[in-house]
Design a protein around this motif. Structure first.
Motif, mmCIF file in Angstrom:
data_model
loop_
_atom_site.group_PDB
_atom_site.id
_atom_site.type_symbol
_atom_site.label_atom_id
_atom_site.label_comp_id
_atom_site.label_asym_id
_atom_site.label_seq_id
_atom_site.Cartn_x
_atom_site.Cartn_y
_atom_site.Cartn_z
ATOM 1 N N UNK A 20 3.828 -8.959 -9.071
ATOM 2 C CA UNK A 20 2.850 -8.666 -9.967
ATOM 3 C C UNK A 20 1.452 -8.134 -9.565
ATOM 4 N N UNK A 21 1.930 -7.237 -8.303
ATOM 5 C CA UNK A 21 0.863 -6.388 -7.719
ATOM 6 C C UNK A 21 1.091 -4.949 -7.864
ATOM 7 N N UNK A 22 0.166 -3.963 -8.102
ATOM 8 C CA UNK A 22 0.746 -2.647 -8.025
ATOM 9 C C UNK A 22 1.442 -2.341 -6.775
ATOM 10 N N UNK A 23 2.398 -1.576 -6.745
ATOM 11 C CA UNK A 23 3.248 -1.169 -5.568
ATOM 12 C C UNK A 23 2.726 0.181 -5.027
ATOM 13 N N UNK A 24 2.374 0.311 -3.934
ATOM 14 C CA UNK A 24 1.876 1.394 -3.195
ATOM 15 C C UNK A 24 2.695 2.504 -3.139
#
Length: 553
Positions: free
Chosen positions: A229-233
């Motif tokens: 649930x984190x932005x994926x680089x």
């Protein structure tokens, strides 16, 4: 403690959908105090939208004017005020927004939000200066095919993207919408300071500053790692380059978070309680789940299209991801998910069969269903009058005679007996969903409890019973008419409740039972056993259908 001027705390939920913006106000016991709405085409005809949207100028482009949304919110609060709603008693605000839609803020936006003038409307203060793009791309847009191909190829294919983000690339998803704007309007993209979803756009207006994107709504962007649930680089760089992380702001936030109190503009202009907190606003589908179901429940919408939503509790093994379904983060349960299946051929396909085989009469249709045994006397048929989403691109009608022995496979035939079609379409539509539930759920997942159904066909008692038998769950209907807005009010109440109960869950607050649901059908054990055996046979029929369609192309 509730403010002294609000002896009875109220909770406000908004739903900014494609065609209107709605407000629902509830008490602490979740009873509805007031509802009102602003319909874009009818109440704001000067924008000359069709169903709240503009089509074009480019092929497949569908947008809505941000100015209209601002004016609609001004009008909505004017109506709440004139209709006597005690805005000074509102202690928390949340809501729902149409998923995938995006708002592009200018470099001036942050200062304009922070200095809202109570003598001016939202529209008068913010438009046009706060926006780098005046027409927001929305979920109906299908102009980003090129960007979808680039995204999937860059990560190793559609399945790799689904494994990472929860869905394959979709033209309506926000990541590819951002990619298209960066590609075709690089100066506009460079001048954009912040990108919000419709949901976080609303929250930003209430806060007077940029709001973070809510975690479940972020799942519909192809930009977030669905497990962490984190932005994926990698996804950010493909769609928007190294600048995109800053334009999106902080990591997505979970429901129940207290984002702060409303800006002074709302207090001075409309008399909103100055201690009123703003909670993250989610997408319309997750809000519907929060309104209609509890963990272990599923929601089946039987409208023009068919949508199936399933809450999946946290598990050691994450759910499988597929290119034909969506996996969303749960709005309030960390590491929980919502599986979503969308079918294009819903009510239209059922009505076609009713018209052809039941004299256009639902009573006759029901009679024919009840006159055919479960399993349709050894026949099965799959119906796709429109090109389908699941399985993708399939169109036509495909009929089968089922095997009499386990070693045999279904045999494709020209047609099935006329009297069987009415039951056959219900069985095939529901077995398609059943076949995918088992694949999505983690191993040893607990059995589902209840099936909450909505949409036009949910009023049909025979369809209710077939659903109960095929899914092996008792079927419930909800008295809630505005499910997304109601889900928003409950999320507002949850953020307020959580201040007093920091370790409590959404289910602790609700008692684990959605309000206003009534059981309308009980699963018959013997019939459910028959359908358990038919799930794998349905899968074989679908596989043959896909091959037949490919060879005919």
């Amino acid at each position: 403690m509730a403010p002294t001027n609000a002896p009875e705390p109220l909770f406000l939920g908004l739903d900014l959908s494609t065609q209107q913006v709605k407000a629902v106000v509830i008490r602490e016991d979740s009873t509805i105090v007031h509802e009102t709405s602003v319909h874009f085409d009818n109440d704001l005809p000067h924008y000359k939208t069709t169903n709240g949207t503009y089509h074009g100028p480019g092929e497949g482009e569908v947008t809505s004017p941000v100015e209209m949304w601002l004016e609609a919110l001004d009008l909505l609060f004017d109506r709440l005020h004139k209709e006597g709603v005690s805005l000074s008693s509102v202690v928390a605000i949340s809501g729902a927004g149409q998923q995938h839609g995006s708002v592009f803020w200018s470099a001036q936006a942050e200062g304009l939000l922070a200095s809202l003038d109570a003598a001016k409307s939202l529209r008068g203060h913010l438009f046009p200066g706060a926006f780098s793009i005046q027409r927001s791309p929305i979920w109906q847009d299908h102009s980003t095919e090129e960007d979808c191909k680039v995204l999937e190829e860059a990560v190793g294919g559609s399945q790799a993207l689904a494994d990472l983000s929860g869905s394959r690339a979709y033209e309506r998803f926000t990541g590819t919408q951002i990619s298209k704007i960066k590609r075709l309007q690089p100066k506009v993209y460079a001048s954009t300071a912040r990108i919000s979803l419709v949901s976080s756009f609303i929250a930003s207006l209430f806060l007077g500053k940029f709001a973070p994107i809510e975690v479940s709504d972020a799942s519909g962007m192809n930009l977030m790692d669905i497990i962490s649930c984190k932005w994926d680089e990698t996804l950010l760089n493909i769609c928007g380059g190294p600048q995109l992380r800053e334009k999106l702001g902080s990591e997505p936030v979970i429901g129940g978070t207290n984002l702060g109190t409303v800006s002074k503009w709302w207090v001075k202009r409309w008399g909103v309680n100055p201690e009123c907190i703003v909670a993250p606003i989610t997408g319309d589908n997750p809000a519907t789940v929060m309104s209609l179901s509890a963990p272990g429940d599923a929601v089946l919408s039987l409208g023009t299209s068919t949508t199936f939503l399933l809450s999946i509790p946290p598990a050691n093994t994450p759910p499988k991801r597929f290119t034909t379904s969506h996996l969303l983060a749960h709005p309030t349960t960390s590491h929980g998910q919502i599986a979503m299946l969308c079918y294009k051929n819903g009510a239209l396909a059922r009505e076609n069969i009713r018209n052809k085989y039941a004299n256009r009469d639902w009573a006759e249709f029901n009679k024919r269903v009840q006159g055919t045994p479960p399993g349709c006397s050894g026949y099965m048929a799959l119906y796709f009058p429109l090109p389908e989403i699941i399985p993708p691109g399939i169109q036509g009608e495909y009929c089968f005679k089922l095997p009499s022995a386990e070693s045999e496979t279904p045999k494709q035939i020209e047609d099935i007996p006329p009297e069987v079609h009415c039951r056959a379409i219900l069985e095939s539509q529901f077995l398609s969903i059943r076949s995918r539930i088992a694949a999505i759920l983690p191993p040893n997942a607990p059995h589902l409890h209840r099936l909450v159904i909505s949409g036009g066909s949910s009023a049909n008692p025979v369809i209710r019973q077939i659903a109960a038998d095929i899914f092996g769950m008792d079927v419930y209907v909800s008295s809630t008419k505005e499910a997304a807005a109601m889900g928003g009010t409950l999320l507002a109440k949850y953020a307020w409740w959580k201040i007093r109960n920091p370790d409590g869950s959404f289910e602790d607050m609700t008692g684990g039972e959605p309000a206003g649901t009534t059981r309308v059908a009980k699963a018959h054990e013997e019939e459910s056993k028959i359908y358990d055996e038919l799930v794998s046979i349905y899968t074989q029929c679908e596989e043959q259908t896909i091959k037949s369609s490919a060879s005919a192309a």
